[in-house]
Design a protein around this motif. Structure first.
Motif, PDB file in Angstrom:
ATOM      1  N   GLY A 267      43.518  48.838  44.674  1.00  0.00           N
ATOM      2  CA  GLY A 267      43.040  50.154  44.282  1.00  0.00           C
ATOM      3  C   GLY A 267      42.480  50.170  42.871  1.00  0.00           C
ATOM      4  O   GLY A 267      42.560  49.179  42.133  1.00  0.00           O
ATOM      5  N   ASP A 268      41.937  51.306  42.501  1.00  0.00           N
ATOM      6  CA  ASP A 268      41.321  51.460  41.184  1.00  0.00           C
ATOM      7  C   ASP A 268      42.314  51.225  40.054  1.00  0.00           C
ATOM      8  O   ASP A 268      41.995  50.544  39.078  1.00  0.00           O
ATOM      9  CB  ASP A 268      40.714  52.864  41.042  1.00  0.00           C
TER      10      ASP A 268
ATOM     11  N   ALA B 155      35.574  44.915  41.268  1.00  0.00           N
ATOM     12  CA  ALA B 155      35.530  46.345  40.940  1.00  0.00           C
ATOM     13  C   ALA B 155      34.215  46.962  41.389  1.00  0.00           C
ATOM     14  O   ALA B 155      34.186  48.046  41.983  1.00  0.00           O
ATOM     15  CB  ALA B 155      35.731  46.555  39.447  1.00  0.00           C
ATOM     16  N   VAL B 156      33.121  46.268  41.135  1.00  0.00           N
ATOM     17  CA  VAL B 156      31.810  46.782  41.537  1.00  0.00           C
ATOM     18  C   VAL B 156      31.710  46.842  43.054  1.00  0.00           C
ATOM     19  O   VAL B 156      31.258  47.840  43.630  1.00  0.00           O
ATOM     20  CB  VAL B 156      30.672  45.922  40.939  1.00  0.00           C
ATOM     21  N   GLY B 157      32.155  45.791  43.715  1.00  0.00           N
ATOM     22  CA  GLY B 157      32.122  45.774  45.177  1.00  0.00           C
ATOM     23  C   GLY B 157      32.946  46.894  45.776  1.00  0.00           C
ATOM     24  O   GLY B 157      32.521  47.566  46.724  1.00  0.00           O
ATOM     25  N   SER B 158      34.111  47.118  45.211  1.00  0.00           N
ATOM     26  CA  SER B 158      34.976  48.191  45.687  1.00  0.00           C
ATOM     27  C   SER B 158      34.311  49.548  45.486  1.00  0.00           C
ATOM     28  O   SER B 158      34.336  50.407  46.369  1.00  0.00           O
ATOM     29  CB  SER B 158      36.315  48.137  44.936  1.00  0.00           C
TER      30      SER B 158
ATOM     31  N   GLN C 173      37.639  36.821  34.689  1.00  0.00           N
ATOM     32  CA  GLN C 173      37.155  38.157  34.345  1.00  0.00           C
ATOM     33  C   GLN C 173      35.934  38.535  35.186  1.00  0.00           C
ATOM     34  O   GLN C 173      35.837  39.652  35.691  1.00  0.00           O
ATOM     35  CB  GLN C 173      36.794  38.192  32.846  1.00  0.00           C
ATOM     36  N   HIS C 174      35.018  37.612  35.359  1.00  0.00           N
ATOM     37  CA  HIS C 174      33.802  37.858  36.145  1.00  0.00           C
ATOM     38  C   HIS C 174      34.151  38.271  37.578  1.00  0.00           C
ATOM     39  O   HIS C 174      33.561  39.198  38.127  1.00  0.00           O
ATOM     40  CB  HIS C 174      32.934  36.596  36.133  1.00  0.00           C
TER      41      HIS C 174
END
Length: 128
Positions: free
Chosen positions: A7-8, A80-83, A73-74
């Motif tokens: 989750g976020d 995060a972007v994909g989610s 980190q990448h």
């Protein structure tokens, strides 16, 4: 193998750990949890959940468990972007691209990166 989704709040925690590793639950509770109103026990639960999902590992040093991410980190940012694209934009990048085109503060470096990404996508498309 694809990892379990997170989750976020877990993503934010994972990113914090990547930036501050190796770190203990107590350190994360102070540096990450306090600003978000999270109790130490909540931070511990989240960290253990991330460990069980394979995103964190821990090792005991001087009687204290120190946690480290099992990913770079990448990879955390990509996740995060994909989610965000899948959950919020229902898999479409068009709203994101539209937002970028209206954003006034796109730097020359960011524009160059975007142009390079578009060129790479066009090249991949020609290969297929």
């Amino acid at each position: 193998m694809r990892r379990k989704t997170i989750g976020d709040q877990e993503l934010a925690l994972l990113q914090y750990i990547v930036e501050n590793q190796p770190t203990s639950v107590g350190e994360v509770a102070i540096g990450f949890g306090e600003a978000r109103g999270l109790a130490r026990s909540t931070v511990l639960t989240m960290m253990e959940r991330l460990r069980n999902k394979g995103y964190l590992q821990r090792a005991q040093h001087a009687g204290v468990y120190r946690y480290e991410a099992t990913t770079e980190q990448h990879d955390v940012v990509n996740s995060a972007v994909g989610s965000f694209v899948e959950k919020t934009l229902q898999g479409s990048i068009t709203p994101f691209v539209a937002w970028m085109s209206e954003k006034a503060e796109v730097s020359d470096n960011e524009l160059a990166e975007l142009e390079a990404l578009v060129a790479r996508l066009q090249s991949q498309r020609r290969e297929d």
